[in-house]
Motif scaffolding. Structure first.
Motif, PDB file in Angstrom:
ATOM      1  N   ALA A   1       0.823  -1.215   0.000  1.00 16.32           N
ATOM      2  CA  ALA A   1       0.000   0.000   0.000  1.00 16.32           C
ATOM      3  C   ALA A   1       0.854   1.261   0.000  1.00 16.32           C
ATOM      4  N   ASP A   2       2.076   1.143   0.541  1.00 18.00           N
ATOM      5  CA  ASP A   2       2.926   2.337   0.708  1.00 18.00           C
ATOM      6  C   ASP A   2       4.304   2.087   0.100  1.00 18.00           C
ATOM      7  N   PRO A   3       4.415   2.123  -1.231  1.00 16.64           N
ATOM      8  CA  PRO A   3       5.723   1.900  -1.861  1.00 16.64           C
ATOM      9  C   PRO A   3       6.612   3.143  -1.756  1.00 16.64           C
TER      10      PRO A   3
ATOM     11  N   ILE B   1      10.422  -1.172   9.630  1.00 13.96           N
ATOM     12  CA  ILE B   1       9.659  -0.766   8.452  1.00 13.96           C
ATOM     13  C   ILE B   1       8.197  -1.191   8.645  1.00 13.96           C
ATOM     14  N   PRO B   2       7.255  -0.300   8.454  1.00  8.83           N
ATOM     15  CA  PRO B   2       5.839  -0.672   8.623  1.00  8.83           C
ATOM     16  C   PRO B   2       5.447  -1.832   7.707  1.00  8.83           C
TER      17      PRO B   2
ATOM     18  N   GLY C   1      14.071   9.839   7.993  1.00  6.36           N
ATOM     19  CA  GLY C   1      12.672  10.023   8.351  1.00  6.36           C
ATOM     20  C   GLY C   1      11.701   9.186   7.544  1.00  6.36           C
ATOM     21  N   VAL C   2      12.229   8.188   6.817  1.00  8.71           N
ATOM     22  CA  VAL C   2      11.345   7.314   6.033  1.00  8.71           C
ATOM     23  C   VAL C   2      10.598   6.355   6.946  1.00  8.71           C
ATOM     24  N   ILE C   3      11.275   5.881   7.977  1.00 11.83           N
ATOM     25  CA  ILE C   3      10.647   5.002   8.957  1.00 11.83           C
ATOM     26  C   ILE C   3      10.859   5.604  10.340  1.00 11.83           C
ATOM     27  N   PRO C   4       9.980   5.286  11.292  1.00 10.72           N
ATOM     28  CA  PRO C   4      10.126   5.852  12.637  1.00 10.72           C
ATOM     29  C   PRO C   4      11.320   5.240  13.362  1.00 10.72           C
ATOM     30  N   PRO C   5      11.799   5.896  14.421  1.00 12.27           N
ATOM     31  CA  PRO C   5      12.892   5.310  15.206  1.00 12.27           C
ATOM     32  C   PRO C   5      12.526   3.907  15.676  1.00 12.27           C
TER      33      PRO C   5
ATOM     34  N   VAL D   1       7.250  -8.637   9.097  1.00 16.36           N
ATOM     35  CA  VAL D   1       8.333  -9.403   8.479  1.00 16.36           C
ATOM     36  C   VAL D   1       8.500  -8.928   7.034  1.00 16.36           C
ATOM     37  N   HIS D   2       9.757  -8.757   6.603  1.00 14.07           N
ATOM     38  CA  HIS D   2      10.040  -8.279   5.260  1.00 14.07           C
ATOM     39  C   HIS D   2      11.050  -9.183   4.554  1.00 14.07           C
ATOM     40  N   ASP D   3      10.814  -9.379   3.256  1.00 18.60           N
ATOM     41  CA  ASP D   3      11.812  -9.990   2.366  1.00 18.60           C
ATOM     42  C   ASP D   3      12.851  -8.945   1.988  1.00 18.60           C
ATOM     43  N   ILE D   4      14.087  -9.365   1.881  1.00 17.62           N
ATOM     44  CA  ILE D   4      15.119  -8.433   1.414  1.00 17.62           C
ATOM     45  C   ILE D   4      15.990  -9.126   0.383  1.00 17.62           C
ATOM     46  N   LYS D   5      16.309  -8.405  -0.676  1.00 19.69           N
ATOM     47  CA  LYS D   5      17.142  -8.918  -1.761  1.00 19.69           C
ATOM     48  C   LYS D   5      18.322  -7.972  -1.947  1.00 19.69           C
ATOM     49  N   TYR D   6      19.522  -8.552  -2.126  1.00 22.25           N
ATOM     50  CA  TYR D   6      20.757  -7.768  -2.193  1.00 22.25           C
ATOM     51  C   TYR D   6      21.649  -8.378  -3.261  1.00 22.25           C
ATOM     52  N   GLY D   7      22.278  -7.547  -4.077  1.00 25.19           N
ATOM     53  CA  GLY D   7      23.122  -8.055  -5.151  1.00 25.19           C
ATOM     54  C   GLY D   7      24.497  -7.424  -5.168  1.00 25.19           C
TER      55      GLY D   7
END
Length: 400
Positions: free
Chosen positions: A43-45, A255-256, A321-325, A290-296
């Protein structure tokens, strides 16, 4: 797939399957029900430049421009129908200059630049794709089957949403007693008449004798060292270069649950970020927090280095300020380092006949090869390669 009690699975390995006959054949053999892939959209990209540490205002892709560019890319792919054949034996020589030039130049010269960020995100793990030679991109995961999937055929996955089902159901077909888990080949003797392997695991040692050997691991010199290589095999396996791809599941990230964060190179062509770096951080919709994360990366980094980089990037999201403390400690509850990942050779080696020499090894000393280096970093294409190329070759008895 990874499952939490009472929750849905989350795939961090094989995520999508092509709608091609080899996939349907394999699924039918294992009795795995398939379904069209469903993508959940957050919902919030958000967009974030992790090199400059600045948020970028989100704007949805220009679908008309991307669609037109993808059509131009498809036209380039379709210029070389032999690249769609399994393996590299159909590769025609001399290899066209535009296939040995950079993918960035190919995009500019054929007017599909507006699609390159989409290709970058679909082609995760392929490294800095604009720097790659075009052959290494067009022949492989981002080739004809990809184009057809994206422009109409669609993608599949297991109806259960757990693609691990393929592997769980393959085991009884092979017979668990015929599998040596977590094992290492210590020595091999390979002859025209057959092969013999000395294999160890944590609690056992075994001698394996067979008429034919299939090597499905990545053919680096380090991996292949126990296989009693001759000079030609050493030359072939020493030519490969490779990228690295890391996937994980992170909780307590701060991250929300409805937010995704996609890396963008705000000062780079088409917004494609330079690697090493994050591709994206996506919520696992069935599991709150819970979040998926991809790194290359184009180079090899340790998992510890990558995880620390990710934690540093999370801190930058806080500072910006993208995510709260975040007063919790982020935790990697699942992690996989796919190293090596995309195995390729540079332009001069490819143009000099590398793939002729590599595929001349098929059947030599009763040994055959499959895996990403021989086709693509893609399960669907590898199943097709095995079904249409490798198994018929082995049945012919081509070995010496």
């Amino acid at each position: 797939g990874r499952q939490w009690p009472g929750r849905a699975p989350d795939n961090i390995g094989v995520m999508v399957l092509a709608n091609i006959s080899a996939v349907h054949n394999y699924a039918n053999r294992l009795n795995v029900a398939l379904a069209p892939l469903q993508f959940d959209s957050p919902a919030d990209p958000r967009l974030f430049d992790f090199r400059a540490n600045i948020p970028i205002p989100y704007s949805p892709p220009d679908h008309a421009a991307v669609g037109a560019a993808l059509a131009n890319y498809a036209a380039v792919v379709n210029k070389y129908p032999y690249l769609a054949d399994p393996g590299f034996e159909s590769l025609q020589y001399p290899i066209p200059d535009e296939l040995l030039g950079s993918f960035g130049d190919l995009a500019q010269n054929n007017n599909f630049g507006a699609a390159t960020n989409t290709l970058f995100l679909y082609g995760q793990g392929l490294g800095n794709i604009l720097d790659q030679i075009s052959l290494n991109i067009v022949k492989g995961y981002l080739g004809k089957v990809f184009v057809e999937s994206l422009l109409g055929a669609g993608y599949l996955w297991a109806r259960s949403r757990d693609n691990r089902e393929f592997y769980d159901k393959a085991l009884p077909v092979i017979g668990e007693e015929n599998v040596l888990f977590n094992s290492t080949v210590q020595h091999a003797r390979r002859r025209k008449t057959g092969v013999q392997l000395q294999v160890t695991s944590s609690d056992s040692c075994a001698t394996v004798k067979a008429k034919k050997l299939i090597v499905a691991t990545y053919p680096t010199m380090n991996t292949m060292q126990p296989f009693d290589l001759d000079d030609e095999e050493k030359w072939v396996f020493s030519q490969y270069q490779y990228s690295s791809y890391y996937t994980g599941v992170l909780k307590n990230s701060g991250i929300p649950s409805n937010m995704s964060v996609t890396n963008i190179g705000s000062d780079q062509p088409h917004g494609i970020p330079r690697l090493p770096g994050i591709y994206s951080i996506m919520p696992v919709f069935q599991i709150d927090g819970v979040h998926d994360i991809k790194y290359g990366s184009d180079t090899t980094l340790t998992s510890q280095e990558v995880q620390q980089n990710i934690l540093d990037h999370l801190h930058q999201l806080e500072l910006a300020g993208v995510i709260p403390p975040n007063d919790k400690t982020p935790e990697f509850v699942m992690w996989s380092a796919h190293v090596p990942y995309h195995m390729v050779v540079p332009a001069d080696v490819a143009g000099g006949g590398f793939y002729k020499r590599a595929f001349a090894l098929q059947g030599k000393r009763s040994t055959y090869y499959t895996g990403a280096a021989w086709e693509a970093q893609d399960s669907s294409l590898l199943w097709r390669y095995n079904e249409e190329y490798l198994i018929p070759l082995m049945k012919q008895g081509k070995h010496w």
